[in-house]
Design an enzyme around this catalytic site. Structure first.
Site, mmCIF file in Angstrom:
data_model
loop_
_atom_site.group_PDB
_atom_site.id
_atom_site.type_symbol
_atom_site.label_atom_id
_atom_site.label_comp_id
_atom_site.label_asym_id
_atom_site.label_seq_id
_atom_site.Cartn_x
_atom_site.Cartn_y
_atom_site.Cartn_z
ATOM 1 N N MET A 10 0.850 -1.191 0.000
ATOM 2 C CA MET A 10 0.000 0.000 0.000
ATOM 3 C C MET A 10 0.892 1.251 0.000
ATOM 4 O O MET A 10 0.456 2.337 0.372
ATOM 5 C CB MET A 10 -0.930 -0.007 1.211
ATOM 6 C CG MET A 10 -1.900 -1.195 1.163
ATOM 7 S SD MET A 10 -3.418 -0.946 2.091
ATOM 8 C CE MET A 10 -2.786 -0.705 3.734
ATOM 9 N N LEU A 16 6.725 3.149 1.490
ATOM 10 C CA LEU A 16 7.720 2.077 1.605
ATOM 11 C C LEU A 16 8.768 2.379 2.672
ATOM 12 O O LEU A 16 9.238 3.513 2.809
ATOM 13 C CB LEU A 16 8.444 1.886 0.270
ATOM 14 C CG LEU A 16 7.585 1.540 -0.948
ATOM 15 C CD1 LEU A 16 8.502 1.174 -2.126
ATOM 16 C CD2 LEU A 16 6.606 0.418 -0.676
ATOM 17 N N HIS A 17 9.128 1.324 3.408
ATOM 18 C CA HIS A 17 10.232 1.402 4.362
ATOM 19 C C HIS A 17 11.156 0.216 4.075
ATOM 20 O O HIS A 17 10.901 -0.563 3.130
ATOM 21 C CB HIS A 17 9.712 1.395 5.805
ATOM 22 C CG HIS A 17 8.716 0.304 6.082
ATOM 23 N ND1 HIS A 17 9.069 -1.027 6.105
ATOM 24 C CD2 HIS A 17 7.378 0.355 6.314
ATOM 25 C CE1 HIS A 17 7.988 -1.749 6.368
ATOM 26 N NE2 HIS A 17 6.947 -0.948 6.489
ATOM 27 N N HIS A 24 9.691 -3.221 3.276
ATOM 28 C CA HIS A 24 9.205 -3.459 1.908
ATOM 29 C C HIS A 24 10.387 -3.778 0.974
ATOM 30 O O HIS A 24 10.287 -4.625 0.094
ATOM 31 C CB HIS A 24 8.494 -2.222 1.360
ATOM 32 C CG HIS A 24 7.211 -1.890 2.053
ATOM 33 N ND1 HIS A 24 7.073 -0.806 2.876
ATOM 34 C CD2 HIS A 24 5.996 -2.506 2.037
ATOM 35 C CE1 HIS A 24 5.830 -0.738 3.323
ATOM 36 N NE2 HIS A 24 5.158 -1.768 2.849
ATOM 37 N N GLN A 38 -10.247 -2.659 2.689
ATOM 38 C CA GLN A 38 -9.735 -3.325 3.887
ATOM 39 C C GLN A 38 -9.716 -2.397 5.106
ATOM 40 O O GLN A 38 -9.264 -2.786 6.164
ATOM 41 C CB GLN A 38 -8.358 -3.944 3.633
ATOM 42 C CG GLN A 38 -7.225 -2.965 3.379
ATOM 43 C CD GLN A 38 -5.957 -3.682 2.936
ATOM 44 O OE1 GLN A 38 -5.844 -4.127 1.797
ATOM 45 N NE2 GLN A 38 -4.983 -3.806 3.835
ATOM 46 N N GLY A 56 5.049 -9.757 4.036
ATOM 47 C CA GLY A 56 5.815 -9.692 5.276
ATOM 48 C C GLY A 56 5.180 -10.538 6.373
ATOM 49 O O GLY A 56 3.956 -10.584 6.506
ATOM 50 N N ASP A 111 2.619 -9.008 9.258
ATOM 51 C CA ASP A 111 1.161 -9.210 9.235
ATOM 52 C C ASP A 111 0.924 -10.723 9.112
ATOM 53 O O ASP A 111 0.546 -11.227 8.059
ATOM 54 C CB ASP A 111 0.551 -8.453 8.060
ATOM 55 C CG ASP A 111 0.718 -6.956 8.225
ATOM 56 O OD1 ASP A 111 0.169 -6.398 9.176
ATOM 57 O OD2 ASP A 111 1.445 -6.350 7.409
ATOM 58 N N MET A 160 9.183 -2.791 11.681
ATOM 59 C CA MET A 160 8.964 -1.693 10.735
ATOM 60 C C MET A 160 7.554 -1.750 10.191
ATOM 61 O O MET A 160 7.050 -2.823 9.850
ATOM 62 C CB MET A 160 9.973 -1.782 9.596
ATOM 63 C CG MET A 160 11.352 -1.449 10.071
ATOM 64 S SD MET A 160 12.484 -1.310 8.694
ATOM 65 C CE MET A 160 14.013 -1.114 9.599
ATOM 66 N N ARG A 198 2.694 2.462 9.589
ATOM 67 C CA ARG A 198 1.912 3.142 10.633
ATOM 68 C C ARG A 198 2.797 3.676 11.772
ATOM 69 O O ARG A 198 2.313 4.460 12.581
ATOM 70 C CB ARG A 198 0.830 2.206 11.175
ATOM 71 C CG ARG A 198 -0.308 1.991 10.176
ATOM 72 C CD ARG A 198 -1.505 1.302 10.799
ATOM 73 N NE ARG A 198 -2.669 1.366 9.941
ATOM 74 C CZ ARG A 198 -3.075 0.389 9.126
ATOM 75 N NH1 ARG A 198 -2.414 -0.737 9.054
ATOM 76 N NH2 ARG A 198 -4.154 0.544 8.376
#
Ligand code: PAF
Length: 291
Positions: free
Chosen positions: A42, A45-46, A49, A73, A160, A163, A197, A200
């Site tokens: 979504m 990016l960090h 990702h 979602q 990842g 989640d 990471m 949010r």
């Protein structure tokens, strides 16, 4: 037609907004016998990702990243409008990671007028973890991921482990719907103090950020307790208290069966995963670790 619009000039990466352009690009790669990986995101990016992109490159010749803040979602009371959107920066980061193609559809491309079909996952989607607090979330995730997998038809898609329930929902759905893509989970990347990471994390104030790693500390201590033979209920209760003492409002911290996410009464009921969600101010953080 693919577009590398002026907006994206600094990044050399190609950007397409339409399913038809995604499909024709992937079809051309297939003619060259390339293996294709999809990294659904979504945006915002960090480094976590980017670790998915790096893993994708180990699995495939070409890497597509989808960037789509999926409205279905988010519940009406959640952060859809506030969710960080940083497309230009994201495209640059993906380009620097040597990705090949960004697929960035708009809402009308993903949910055209008259859209009327939703994937309703059960099993891990009804484990009583995230679904207890976000009852419509996994239908939105499963629907958009089913669409992305069908649109791109990658050999492999990477998600990842942060989640973790989402990962299990998607793996189950892909198997149940015979989607021809391997679903690969990638370990969570953490800041030096242990905070997982997450896009949010940007919502945390400086003071909250300083306390946020207590979620990981509570998980680690609870996992140690369980490995040392402490019974599950009492280890979970101690972790709950530790979170409260650190200023969190916990939603859950629970040891579950690592594959099915079913509740477990004893440590010897297969491999376990410890999952937690807790609120710090207005930010809801989730994390999990193996036991
Ligand atoms: O994990 C996410 O970023 C999203 O839930 C996903 C998988 C991209 C679906 O919108």
């Amino acid at each position: 037609m693919s577009v590398t619009a002026s907006l994206h000039d600094e990044s050399r990466v190609r950007v397409v907004n339409r399913v038809s352009d995604l499909r024709s690009t992937v079809a051309a790669w297939r003619k060259q016998d390339a293996r294709i990986a999809l990294v659904p995101t979504m945006g915002a990016l960090h480094a976590g990702h980017i670790s998915l992109v790096e893993a994708a490159k180990r699995h495939a010749d070409r890497v597509v990243m989808s960037i789509f803040v999926n409205p279905t979602q988010f519940a009406p009371n959640e952060d859809f409008a506030a969710y960080p959107r940083r497309f230009q920066e994201d495209a640059q980061k993906f380009s620097a990671a040597d990705g090949d193609l960004v697929f960035a559809p708009d809402v009308a491309e993903m949910y055209p007028e008259g859209f009327a079909t939703t994937v309703m996952p059960e099993g891990p989607a009804k484990a009583g973890l995230e679904d207890r607090f976000r009852p419509t979330h996994f239908a939105g995730v499963a629907t958009v991921v089913a669409k992305l997998l069908n649109q791109c038809q990658p050999d492999v898609a990477l998600f990842g482990e942060k989640d973790y329930q989402q990962l299990k929902v998607i793996a189950r759905m892909a198997r149940d719907l015979d989607l021809d893509s391997e679903i690969v989970g990638v370990p969570t990347l953490r800041d030096p103090d242990g905070l997982a990471m997450s896009s949010r994390n940007l919502y945390l104030s400086i003071e909250e950020r300083a306390r946020a790693s207590h979620l990981y500390v509570a998980l680690m201590r609870c996992a140690e307790d369980l490995r040392a033979g402490r019974d599950i209920a009492s280890a979970q209760a101690a972790a709950w208290k530790a979170l409260e003492s650190a200023g969190f409002v916990p939603d859950y911290i629970e040891a579950r069966h690592a594959e099915t996410l079913a509740p477990v009464a004893r440590r010897d009921e297969g491999s376990l995963r410890l999952l937690a969600a807790a609120r710090l101010g207005t930010t809801r953080l989730i994390d999990n670790i193996p036991v």
